[in-house]
Design an enzyme around this catalytic site. Structure first.
Site: not given
Ligand code: SF4
Length: 245
Positions: A121, A227
């Site tokens: 994230c 997030c």
């Molecule tokens: Fe990556 Fe966050 Fe998207 Fe999950 S929610 S794929 S951890 S960016």
């Protein structure tokens, strides 16, 4: 309204006192009146995004809309982003993408989410948004109190580091959102009908049973519930994404 924009903390508190019981339309009008082109709206183009985008478009269609295209979104979300922006006549939707250097260094196989959702994230959401928000003094989110968790006590206006953050839908219930969407015949995200009441990246979003918490399908099985775009990460800057994101 005479406000001192140089001091975000006291300024946000005064705005919140004035707007905490105001309908979303009035909150957005006030935000636009105070900040003009220094105001951005952050949208995930997710399950409930159409309402806030529609209200904003009634005030100005040229508001900058920041959309985090993480590279991990459902194809349906990308289609919905295009179709909804066109339907509402939004003229300045900005697709924010992770930096190539960050992906090459930290997630070359696009599987960082399997080992560290926080790190994933960070490079796919927090950093791109942090950079994009640098040119603004205030931003708007779609978060609501009924989503629970950290959002239960969400103010309508809050300080966000050196910026001010507006949450015009904080007071609204799901029934009010649904009624507004029905009244204005707003198209739903296609995955809502498949049991997704909150929609983020495909690896971290699951459908939920009817009646479950709205965000129960996000990062299932982890303690993580946000997030990171709504979490302070450095002095003078706040970031982590709401329905937000
Ligand atoms: Fe990556 Fe966050 Fe998207 Fe999950 S929610 S794929 S951890 S960016």
């Amino acid at each position: 309204m005479a406000f001192d924009r140089e001091h975000p903390h006291s300024f946000a508190a005064r705005l919140n006192a004035d707007l905490r019981d105001a309908p979303p339309q009035r909150v957005l009008e006030a935000a636009w009146a105070v900040y003009g082109d220094k105001l951005a709206l952050v949208s995930s183009f997710g399950a409930e995004s159409a309402v806030l985008l529609h209200i904003a478009a009634q005030i100005t269609r040229k508001i900058p809309v920041l959309f985090l295209d993480t590279g991990m979104l459902f194809g349906q979300t990308l289609d919905y982003r295009r179709q909804l922006a066109e339907r509402l006549g939004l003229t300045d939707v900005r697709d924010l993408r992770p930096k190539f250097a960050d992906l090459a260094l930290k997630d070359p196989a696009s599987n960082l989410w399997k080992t560290s959702t926080d790190a994933c994230c960070d490079i796919r959401k927090v950093r791109p948004l942090d950079e994009a928000l640098g040119g603004f003094e205030a931003w708007i989110t779609g978060r609501k109190r009924f989503h629970g968790g950290d959002r239960l006590h969400l103010p309508v206006v809050e300080e966000a580091g050196s910026q001010v953050k507006f949450n015009p839908l904080a007071n609204w219930s799901k029934a009010e959102l649904d009624a507004y969407a029905a009244k204005h015949e707003l198209p739903a995200h296609p995955l809502v009908a498949n049991g997704f009441p909150s929609i983020g990246c495909w690896p971290c979003t699951k459908p939920v049973e009817a009646g479950a918490d709205v965000r129960a399908g996000r990062w299932q099985g982890q303690e993580k519930t946000e997030c990171g775009i709504h979490v302070a990460r450095a002095p003078g800057r706040e970031t982590s994404m709401g329905e937000g994101i």
